[in-house]
Design a protein around this motif. Structure first.
Motif, PDB file in Angstrom:
ATOM      1  N   THR A 188      39.370 -11.078  24.394  1.00  0.00           N
ATOM      2  CA  THR A 188      38.107 -10.566  23.849  1.00  0.00           C
ATOM      3  C   THR A 188      38.262  -9.133  23.352  1.00  0.00           C
ATOM      4  O   THR A 188      37.618  -8.746  22.368  1.00  0.00           O
ATOM      5  N   ARG A 192      27.922 -24.578  19.215  1.00  0.00           N
ATOM      6  CA  ARG A 192      26.643 -23.901  18.976  1.00  0.00           C
ATOM      7  C   ARG A 192      25.617 -24.868  18.380  1.00  0.00           C
ATOM      8  O   ARG A 192      24.417 -24.796  18.685  1.00  0.00           O
ATOM      9  N   GLU A 215      30.608 -14.471  19.327  1.00  0.00           N
ATOM     10  CA  GLU A 215      29.930 -13.337  19.941  1.00  0.00           C
ATOM     11  C   GLU A 215      30.893 -12.628  20.887  1.00  0.00           C
ATOM     12  O   GLU A 215      31.649 -13.276  21.613  1.00  0.00           O
ATOM     13  N   LEU A 216      30.852 -11.297  20.862  1.00  0.00           N
ATOM     14  CA  LEU A 216      31.757 -10.499  21.685  1.00  0.00           C
ATOM     15  C   LEU A 216      31.004  -9.850  22.837  1.00  0.00           C
ATOM     16  O   LEU A 216      29.897  -9.341  22.656  1.00  0.00           O
ATOM     17  N   LEU A 267      34.692 -13.907  13.058  1.00  0.00           N
ATOM     18  CA  LEU A 267      33.987 -12.630  13.115  1.00  0.00           C
ATOM     19  C   LEU A 267      33.597 -12.117  11.732  1.00  0.00           C
ATOM     20  O   LEU A 267      32.888 -11.112  11.614  1.00  0.00           O
ATOM     21  N   ARG A 297      33.893  -4.549  23.330  1.00  0.00           N
ATOM     22  CA  ARG A 297      33.725  -3.561  22.255  1.00  0.00           C
ATOM     23  C   ARG A 297      33.942  -2.141  22.783  1.00  0.00           C
ATOM     24  O   ARG A 297      34.555  -1.304  22.108  1.00  0.00           O
ATOM     25  N   GLU A 304      37.358  -7.091  15.002  1.00  0.00           N
ATOM     26  CA  GLU A 304      36.030  -6.869  14.427  1.00  0.00           C
ATOM     27  C   GLU A 304      35.940  -5.497  13.771  1.00  0.00           C
ATOM     28  O   GLU A 304      35.249  -5.316  12.768  1.00  0.00           O
ATOM     29  N   PHE A 352      33.640 -16.496  23.810  1.00  0.00           N
ATOM     30  CA  PHE A 352      32.975 -16.158  22.547  1.00  0.00           C
ATOM     31  C   PHE A 352      31.735 -17.019  22.292  1.00  0.00           C
ATOM     32  O   PHE A 352      31.080 -16.853  21.271  1.00  0.00           O
ATOM     33  N   CYS A 353      31.439 -17.941  23.195  1.00  0.00           N
ATOM     34  CA  CYS A 353      30.303 -18.856  23.016  1.00  0.00           C
ATOM     35  C   CYS A 353      29.389 -18.769  24.237  1.00  0.00           C
ATOM     36  O   CYS A 353      29.528 -19.555  25.186  1.00  0.00           O
TER      37      CYS A 353
END
Length: 361
Positions: free
Chosen positions: A263, A55, A178-179, A289, A184, A270, A80-81
């Motif tokens: 994921t 990042r 990041e998810l 997370l 989710r 999370e 996740f990136c």
């Protein structure tokens, strides 16, 4: 396992193969890269802890095309990136050949010790190369940087950006993962049976048996958590299904072993109050997370690998020979039952105290 075969090949042939190549010359430090290949062999944990460095590279060079050369076993971690342009796998011959046909402005080998990835970086057509100077592999890089076995691994990775003038932050910003929204949503579906009750997640697995605590101990821990009023969710892969089933049958927990993708497992983590696990990829995902953790360390060095901060508790082996793992290798051990000597009651007390501090209501 393929990883162990690669380590043996590296030990037998790596030092000789490295010396077949001329020493890499220093490169121009002032040209911003338009393309970069980041090499990350190994497991999920290292890949996750590399993401803050990725990042930072993205932020420093927003126009740079950044590609990853990973393995089948860790490639999913780079989901996740966001913003990476491609993830290739070097254990897929066609993908490796395709990478070697391309040209890059920059190649960064993030492997800490083994030489085969450094050899791959030398074969990649790149103007500049950066890697760790931990052994004779240093001669293959235009910029070889130091490595500290006692430094928390995300900050070790930041050292690879120092030749580019990118400095490590004073503290690691969390969350740094990041998810995907779909992960989710799937996690919410799987957790619906809890009816909104807060829960503790347990991951009883490990990449190597010596890092395991044992299914019986996890089952005893889960039982004590249920008695304390906590719901329990068990995560894992297909190889963890039997252990997870035994834990959940004894406690009424929710068994998600073998059900979730990486994921989706991260999305469950999370949503949990805390994760209990050994030194594992899911532990590092929890750290990324901002999820609270209680981690159990045996052969691995907590200074190097354990999450930092007030949301994390580490129970390390008290045996005088621990930690013994170095450069991804664990020596032969005579301790019966493994070297993680924390007992379930101790882990339960530690976890419940942490939850009381974090969720006082």
């Amino acid at each position: 396992m393929q990883a162990n075969r690669l380590k043996r090949i590296d030990a037998l042939t790596g030092p000789l193969l490295v010396r077949l190549f001329p020493r890499r010359k220093k490169a121009d430090n002032n040209v911003a890269p338009g393309s970069a290949l980041i090499i990350r062999p190994g497991g999920i944990g290292d890949a996750v802890l590399l993401i803050p460095t990725l990042r930072a590279l993205q932020a420093a060079y927003p126009a740079c095309r950044i590609e990853i050369l990973a393995e089948n076993r860790n490639a999913a971690a780079f989901e996740f990136c966001p913003g990476l342009h491609a993830v290739h796998r070097y254990d897929e011959p066609a993908e490796l050949r395709a990478v070697l046909k391309r040209r890059y402005d920059l190649v960064i080998d993030t492997e800490q010790w083994y030489r085969l990835s450094a050899l791959v970086s030398r074969l990649v057509r790149a103007r500049r190369s950066i890697g760790f100077a931990t052994n004779e592999r240093r001669r293959l890089f235009s910029d070889a940087v130091p490595y500290d076995l006692k430094e928390y691994e995300p900050f070790s990775f930041f050292r690879l950006l120092a030749p580019l003038g990118i400095q490590a932050p004073a503290d690691l910003a969390v969350p740094f993962l990041e998810l995907p929204a779909a992960a989710r949503e799937r996690a919410a579906q799987l957790l619906a049976r809890l009816g909104g009750r807060p829960f503790v997640a347990i991951f009883p697995g490990a990449s190597v048996p010596r890092k395991e605590w044992g299914g019986v101990k996890y089952r005893q821990l889960a039982a004590s958590l249920v008695l304390a009023g906590c719901a329990v969710v068990v995560l894992g892969g297909k190889e963890d299904e039997d252990v997870a089933d035994a834990i959940c049958r004894a406690t009424g927990g929710v068994n998600l072993a073998g059900v979730t993708t990486l994921t989706e497992s991260a999305a469950v983590i999370e949503a949990t109050m805390a994760l209990v696990t050994g030194d594992s990829g899911l532990l590092h995902i929890a750290a990324g997370l901002g999820t609270a953790t209680v981690s159990l360390f045996g052969p691995s060095d907590p200074a190097k690998w354990a999450p930092k901060g007030e949301r994390h508790r580490v129970l390390a082996s008290t045996f005088p020979c621990a930690p013994c793992a170095k450069w991804g290798t664990i020596p032969a051990c005579t301790h019966e039952g493994g070297c993680i000597d924390a007992d379930p009651a101790q882990v339960s007390r530690t976890l419940l105290q942490l939850l009381t501090e974090l969720f006082p209501g």
